[in-house]
Design a protein around this motif. Structure first.
Motif, PDB file in Angstrom:
ATOM      1  N   THR A 204      10.703 -14.807  10.200  1.00 41.06           N
ATOM      2  CA  THR A 204      11.499 -13.872  10.996  1.00 41.06           C
ATOM      3  C   THR A 204      10.799 -12.535  11.108  1.00 41.06           C
ATOM      4  O   THR A 204       9.974 -12.143  10.281  1.00 41.06           O
ATOM      5  CB  THR A 204      12.897 -13.665  10.353  1.00 41.06           C
ATOM      6  N   SER A 205      11.162 -11.815  12.093  1.00 39.58           N
ATOM      7  CA  SER A 205      10.517 -10.531  12.349  1.00 39.58           C
ATOM      8  C   SER A 205      11.009  -9.463  11.392  1.00 39.58           C
ATOM      9  O   SER A 205      10.300  -8.504  11.102  1.00 39.58           O
ATOM     10  CB  SER A 205      10.744 -10.091  13.792  1.00 39.58           C
ATOM     11  N   GLY A 206      12.184  -9.561  10.856  1.00 37.12           N
ATOM     12  CA  GLY A 206      12.704  -8.579   9.917  1.00 37.12           C
ATOM     13  C   GLY A 206      11.941  -8.586   8.612  1.00 37.12           C
ATOM     14  O   GLY A 206      11.695  -7.566   7.990  1.00 37.12           O
ATOM     15  N   SER A 207      11.605  -9.786   8.161  1.00 34.90           N
ATOM     16  CA  SER A 207      10.853  -9.875   6.924  1.00 34.90           C
ATOM     17  C   SER A 207       9.424  -9.340   7.113  1.00 34.90           C
ATOM     18  O   SER A 207       8.831  -8.782   6.201  1.00 34.90           O
ATOM     19  CB  SER A 207      10.828 -11.297   6.396  1.00 34.90           C
ATOM     20  N   ALA A 208       8.883  -9.482   8.285  1.00 33.18           N
ATOM     21  CA  ALA A 208       7.551  -8.954   8.568  1.00 33.18           C
ATOM     22  C   ALA A 208       7.578  -7.437   8.490  1.00 33.18           C
ATOM     23  O   ALA A 208       6.645  -6.807   7.977  1.00 33.18           O
ATOM     24  CB  ALA A 208       7.072  -9.409   9.939  1.00 33.18           C
ATOM     25  N   GLN A 209       8.655  -6.867   8.982  1.00 32.96           N
ATOM     26  CA  GLN A 209       8.756  -5.415   8.905  1.00 32.96           C
ATOM     27  C   GLN A 209       8.861  -4.959   7.453  1.00 32.96           C
ATOM     28  O   GLN A 209       8.272  -3.948   7.066  1.00 32.96           O
ATOM     29  CB  GLN A 209       9.979  -4.928   9.681  1.00 32.96           C
ATOM     30  N   LEU A 210       9.602  -5.706   6.668  1.00 37.12           N
ATOM     31  CA  LEU A 210       9.732  -5.359   5.256  1.00 37.12           C
ATOM     32  C   LEU A 210       8.392  -5.486   4.544  1.00 37.12           C
ATOM     33  O   LEU A 210       8.024  -4.641   3.713  1.00 37.12           O
ATOM     34  CB  LEU A 210      10.767  -6.247   4.575  1.00 37.12           C
ATOM     35  N   ILE A 211       7.684  -6.539   4.881  1.00 40.19           N
ATOM     36  CA  ILE A 211       6.370  -6.731   4.251  1.00 40.19           C
ATOM     37  C   ILE A 211       5.429  -5.593   4.664  1.00 40.19           C
ATOM     38  O   ILE A 211       4.693  -5.042   3.844  1.00 40.19           O
ATOM     39  CB  ILE A 211       5.791  -8.113   4.613  1.00 40.19           C
ATOM     40  N   ILE A 212       5.474  -5.240   5.930  1.00 39.47           N
ATOM     41  CA  ILE A 212       4.611  -4.156   6.421  1.00 39.47           C
ATOM     42  C   ILE A 212       4.988  -2.852   5.736  1.00 39.47           C
ATOM     43  O   ILE A 212       4.133  -2.053   5.336  1.00 39.47           O
ATOM     44  CB  ILE A 212       4.722  -4.040   7.947  1.00 39.47           C
ATOM     45  N   LYS A 213       6.297  -2.662   5.609  1.00 38.10           N
ATOM     46  CA  LYS A 213       6.759  -1.462   4.933  1.00 38.10           C
ATOM     47  C   LYS A 213       6.278  -1.446   3.485  1.00 38.10           C
ATOM     48  O   LYS A 213       5.782  -0.424   2.987  1.00 38.10           O
ATOM     49  CB  LYS A 213       8.275  -1.394   4.994  1.00 38.10           C
ATOM     50  N   ASP A 214       6.420  -2.586   2.788  1.00 37.36           N
ATOM     51  CA  ASP A 214       5.978  -2.671   1.399  1.00 37.36           C
ATOM     52  C   ASP A 214       4.472  -2.488   1.291  1.00 37.36           C
ATOM     53  O   ASP A 214       3.971  -1.815   0.385  1.00 37.36           O
ATOM     54  CB  ASP A 214       6.386  -4.021   0.785  1.00 37.36           C
ATOM     55  N   LEU A 215       3.740  -3.099   2.234  1.00 32.57           N
ATOM     56  CA  LEU A 215       2.284  -2.922   2.228  1.00 32.57           C
ATOM     57  C   LEU A 215       1.914  -1.466   2.474  1.00 32.57           C
ATOM     58  O   LEU A 215       0.959  -0.941   1.887  1.00 32.57           O
ATOM     59  CB  LEU A 215       1.621  -3.812   3.278  1.00 32.57           C
ATOM     60  N   GLY A 216       2.637  -0.801   3.329  1.00 35.06           N
ATOM     61  CA  GLY A 216       2.385   0.629   3.589  1.00 35.06           C
ATOM     62  C   GLY A 216       2.613   1.463   2.340  1.00 35.06           C
ATOM     63  O   GLY A 216       1.844   2.367   2.030  1.00 35.06           O
ATOM     64  N   GLU A 217       3.684   1.114   1.621  1.00 36.89           N
ATOM     65  CA  GLU A 217       3.941   1.833   0.379  1.00 36.89           C
ATOM     66  C   GLU A 217       2.848   1.569  -0.644  1.00 36.89           C
ATOM     67  O   GLU A 217       2.370   2.488  -1.318  1.00 36.89           O
ATOM     68  CB  GLU A 217       5.306   1.428  -0.194  1.00 36.89           C
ATOM     69  N   ILE A 218       2.465   0.292  -0.746  1.00 36.60           N
ATOM     70  CA  ILE A 218       1.392  -0.054  -1.697  1.00 36.60           C
ATOM     71  C   ILE A 218       0.100   0.667  -1.295  1.00 36.60           C
ATOM     72  O   ILE A 218      -0.608   1.232  -2.142  1.00 36.60           O
ATOM     73  CB  ILE A 218       1.179  -1.585  -1.759  1.00 36.60           C
ATOM     74  N   HIS A 219      -0.199   0.606  -0.016  1.00 45.60           N
ATOM     75  CA  HIS A 219      -1.408   1.287   0.478  1.00 45.60           C
ATOM     76  C   HIS A 219      -1.360   2.781   0.181  1.00 45.60           C
ATOM     77  O   HIS A 219      -2.346   3.377  -0.262  1.00 45.60           O
ATOM     78  CB  HIS A 219      -1.566   1.040   1.988  1.00 45.60           C
ATOM     79  N   SER A 220      -0.213   3.408   0.457  1.00 48.92           N
ATOM     80  CA  SER A 220      -0.127   4.848   0.230  1.00 48.92           C
ATOM     81  C   SER A 220      -0.218   5.179  -1.246  1.00 48.92           C
ATOM     82  O   SER A 220      -0.778   6.192  -1.620  1.00 48.92           O
ATOM     83  CB  SER A 220       1.156   5.412   0.839  1.00 48.92           C
ATOM     84  N   ARG A 221       0.312   4.307  -2.104  1.00 46.76           N
ATOM     85  CA  ARG A 221       0.249   4.576  -3.535  1.00 46.76           C
ATOM     86  C   ARG A 221      -1.131   4.285  -4.103  1.00 46.76           C
ATOM     87  O   ARG A 221      -1.619   5.020  -4.968  1.00 46.76           O
ATOM     88  CB  ARG A 221       1.286   3.754  -4.289  1.00 46.76           C
ATOM     89  N   LEU A 222      -1.767   3.232  -3.658  1.00 42.33           N
ATOM     90  CA  LEU A 222      -3.052   2.853  -4.224  1.00 42.33           C
ATOM     91  C   LEU A 222      -4.245   3.522  -3.542  1.00 42.33           C
ATOM     92  O   LEU A 222      -5.205   3.900  -4.200  1.00 42.33           O
ATOM     93  CB  LEU A 222      -3.225   1.332  -4.184  1.00 42.33           C
ATOM     94  N   LEU A 223      -4.200   3.609  -2.238  1.00 48.42           N
ATOM     95  CA  LEU A 223      -5.396   4.027  -1.521  1.00 48.42           C
ATOM     96  C   LEU A 223      -5.299   5.420  -0.885  1.00 48.42           C
ATOM     97  O   LEU A 223      -6.325   6.023  -0.607  1.00 48.42           O
ATOM     98  CB  LEU A 223      -5.736   2.997  -0.444  1.00 48.42           C
ATOM     99  N   ASP A 224      -4.128   5.918  -0.602  1.00 49.93           N
ATOM    100  CA  ASP A 224      -3.994   7.224   0.034  1.00 49.93           C
ATOM    101  C   ASP A 224      -3.829   8.275  -1.057  1.00 49.93           C
ATOM    102  O   ASP A 224      -2.763   8.432  -1.633  1.00 49.93           O
ATOM    103  CB  ASP A 224      -2.790   7.221   0.980  1.00 49.93           C
ATOM    104  N   HIS A 225      -4.917   9.007  -1.324  1.00 46.66           N
ATOM    105  CA  HIS A 225      -4.931   9.977  -2.421  1.00 46.66           C
ATOM    106  C   HIS A 225      -4.642  11.397  -1.942  1.00 46.66           C
ATOM    107  O   HIS A 225      -4.685  12.318  -2.729  1.00 46.66           O
ATOM    108  CB  HIS A 225      -6.293   9.951  -3.132  1.00 46.66           C
TER     109      HIS A 225
END
Length: 187
Positions: free
Chosen positions: A28-49
């Motif tokens: 479903t498209s809703g879960s993709a948005q959640l995954i993208i959101k979670d990936l964005g958070e992970i990216h911002s926490r791990l890679l965006d300094h």
């Protein structure tokens, strides 16, 4: 990574946490948005300094300014203490020492000045004596010269007289020699 929070579906309906059917299948498209959101958070926490670096930079600047202002305050306080120490202790001590030693220096200068005056006076007296001696000697030479010039005609007359006598003797001697020679020339 929602952490146990209820997830919203694509249509904006909230899924019930209990007995309802979950719609978060991978397709479903809703879960993709959640995954993208979670990936964005992970990216911002791990890679965006950037937020961390900005925070550290602000902290460093704040600490630097505080330490700098404290260091400047310490320097100013040290200068204030040094000026106070100089005004209260060193300057009066120097003034007192100068007053004590100034009297001795003035006495030494006066003694040196007196010695120089004596030397100058001696030098002037010596020059005066030398000039007097020179004038006396010059007068003596003038008198001797005048005496010499007065005696000169008399001496000249003596020398002329002696020369005249010598010439007469020579004439007599040559006359006798000619007579003797005339005797021998008769042969």
């Amino acid at each position: 990574m929602s952490g146990g929070v209820t997830e919203t579906s694509v249509g904006g309906e909230a899924a019930l946490g209990g007995g309802g059917k979950k719609r978060d299948s991978l397709g479903t498209s809703g879960s993709a948005q959640l995954i993208i959101k979670d990936l964005g958070e992970i990216h911002s926490r791990l890679l965006d300094h950037r937020p961390v670096i900005q925070g550290e930079t602000r902290y460093f600047v704040k600490e630097f300014e505080e330490k700098r202002s404290l260091r400047e305050l310490r320097v100013l306080e040290n200068l204030k203490n040094m000026i106070h120490e100089t005004n209260e202790h060193t300057l009066p001590k120097c003034r007192e020492t100068m007053q004590d030693n100034l009297e001795e220096v003035l006495q030494r200068l006066q003694a040196a000045n007196d010695a120089v005056c004596r030397l100058q006076q001696r030098e002037q007296e010596r020059k005066k004596m030398y000039n007097e001696h020179l004038i006396a000697s010059e007068k003596q030479h003038v008198l001797q010269w005048e005496d010499f010039m007065r005696k000169q005609p008399h001496r000249q007359a003596e020398v002329d007289e002696e020369h005249r006598r010598a010439m007469e003797r020579l004439k007599e001697q040559y006359a006798e020699m000619e007579k003797d020679l005339a005797k021998f020339s008769t042969f």
